[in-house]
Design a protein around this motif. Structure first.
Motif, mmCIF file in Angstrom:
data_model
loop_
_atom_site.group_PDB
_atom_site.id
_atom_site.type_symbol
_atom_site.label_atom_id
_atom_site.label_comp_id
_atom_site.label_asym_id
_atom_site.label_seq_id
_atom_site.Cartn_x
_atom_site.Cartn_y
_atom_site.Cartn_z
ATOM 1 N N UNK A 76 0.816 -1.214 0.000
ATOM 2 C CA UNK A 76 0.000 0.000 0.000
ATOM 3 C C UNK A 76 0.851 1.267 0.000
ATOM 4 N N UNK A 77 2.127 1.134 -0.239
ATOM 5 C CA UNK A 77 3.000 2.283 -0.262
ATOM 6 C C UNK A 77 3.469 2.686 1.120
ATOM 7 N N UNK A 78 4.160 3.815 1.172
ATOM 8 C CA UNK A 78 4.730 4.308 2.429
ATOM 9 C C UNK A 78 4.057 5.596 2.850
ATOM 10 N N UNK A 79 3.884 5.758 4.141
ATOM 11 C CA UNK A 79 3.330 6.993 4.675
ATOM 12 C C UNK A 79 4.348 8.118 4.530
ATOM 13 N N UNK A 80 3.939 9.206 3.894
ATOM 14 C CA UNK A 80 4.832 10.354 3.747
ATOM 15 C C UNK A 80 5.124 10.994 5.099
ATOM 16 N N UNK A 81 4.151 10.941 5.992
ATOM 17 C CA UNK A 81 4.274 11.633 7.280
ATOM 18 C C UNK A 81 5.109 10.842 8.277
ATOM 19 N N UNK A 82 4.961 9.506 8.280
ATOM 20 C CA UNK A 82 5.619 8.680 9.287
ATOM 21 C C UNK A 82 6.752 7.835 8.742
ATOM 22 N N UNK A 267 -2.945 16.372 5.843
ATOM 23 C CA UNK A 267 -1.524 16.376 5.520
ATOM 24 C C UNK A 267 -1.222 15.742 4.165
ATOM 25 N N UNK A 268 -2.284 15.424 3.425
ATOM 26 C CA UNK A 268 -2.161 14.880 2.055
ATOM 27 C C UNK A 268 -1.283 13.630 2.005
ATOM 28 N N UNK A 269 -1.447 12.790 3.004
ATOM 29 C CA UNK A 269 -0.737 11.513 3.047
ATOM 30 C C UNK A 269 -1.606 10.489 2.311
ATOM 31 N N UNK A 270 -1.549 10.532 0.970
ATOM 32 C CA UNK A 270 -2.482 9.786 0.140
ATOM 33 C C UNK A 270 -2.472 8.282 0.414
#
Length: 304
Positions: A76-82, A267-270
């Motif tokens: 599912x991809x990586x969290x941009x925030x964390x 935070x636009x963490x899609x």
């Protein structure tokens, strides 16, 4: 039965795919993540490098195709925030929401079935009027208002309970209590209406004529036949809680999936937004399937 389950599973899968498509493209309308994650003074080159690193420069259809391919393989991809796998972040938060929903709905279902059944047994009496008033008020008052009043009263004025967090059992009391009120009010009304019809049926009158006590009449003979509409409403209310209880989680700072979705949208963490919605939708579809199976077990006409 297997054919019934298969049809429901296929219908749920189609809905899940449609949700995936809709959420992916709508989430991109919230803005450019580069403008949020990079400093205000970041140059155009830095923003372009950020977009390139996270695959945001590609055409939308290319991004969608890549995302679908990754999801099929469980990525599912990586969290941009964390800076962690998005699915891990979501499952961690979803565990909190699941516990909150299970505890709340267990208390709600037990209390509402008992209160609604007793109110129907003495329809028009004092207990019936009192429970109807309380349940109607509970079903009508907004969750956010109850949550704010509860914080002011029990946390600020009386200092009995903490305002937020999950550090101890005391932290769970206010979120569970606030989430309890609305579904309790709704389910009590449904149980009462369904039980009034069941208690006026011929087989109940026969049981009374044979001298069967009130307890078995209410909770054995009548309740089972009155449960079909009740199961539907309980499932619907449970789905609402699984959907995040967004407002309550946000007010109480509860680290569930509802609060996570709100934070991730802002935070636009899609990747986290998409993973949270898909995991929640899958849980709701599975719960609806269980409700359908319960229907089939209680009603042979559906099973056959």
């Amino acid at each position: 039965m297997l054919k019934f389950v298969r049809k429901r599973a296929v219908a749920s899968l189609i809905s899940l795919v449609g949700l995936l498509v809709m959420v992916f493209f709508l989430s991109r309308l919230t803005g450019d993540p580069a403008a949020l994650f990079l400093p205000v003074e970041a140059s155009a080159e830095m923003k372009a490098q950020f977009r390139e690193l996270h695959g945001l420069n590609d055409p939308m259809l290319v991004q969608f195709g890549r995302y679908v391919g990754d999801v099929v393989t469980g990525d599912f991809g990586e969290s941009l925030r964390k800076a962690r796998p998005a699915l891990d972040v979501v499952l961690e938060a979803f565990t909190w929401t699941l516990w909150l929903a299970v505890i709340t709905m267990t208390l709600v279902a037990g209390a509402a079935i008992v209160v609604g059944s007793l109110a129907a047994f003495r329809a028009g009496g004092f207990f019936d009027r009192l429970s109807s008033l309380i349940s109607l008020v509970g079903a009508s008052v907004p969750d956010f208002w109850i949550a704010i009043v509860a914080i002011v009263l029990f946390s600020v004025n009386l200092a009995w309970l903490p305002t937020s967090g999950t550090g101890s059992l005391l932290h769970w009391i206010l979120p569970i209590s606030v989430l309890f009120i609305r579904p309790f009010g709704i389910i009590v009304q449904v149980v009462r209406g369904s039980m009034i019809g069941a208690l006026s049926s011929a087989y109940v009158k026969t049981a009374r004529a044979k001298g069967v006590k009130s307890g078995p009449i209410i909770f054995v003979h009548a309740l089972r036949n009155a449960m079909l509409p009740v199961i539907t409403v309980i499932g619907d209310q449970a789905a609402s809680l699984l959907n995040g209880a967004v407002i309550v989680e946000t007010i109480f700072g509860f680290p569930g999936v509802g609060k996570l979705m709100i934070d991730s949208i802002l935070q636009r963490d899609f990747n986290v937004v998409l993973a949270a919605i898909l995991v929640t939708a899958l849980a709701i579809f599975l719960m609806n399937l269980l409700i359908d199976l319960a229907y089939a077990l209680l009603d042979p006409r559906i099973r056959h």
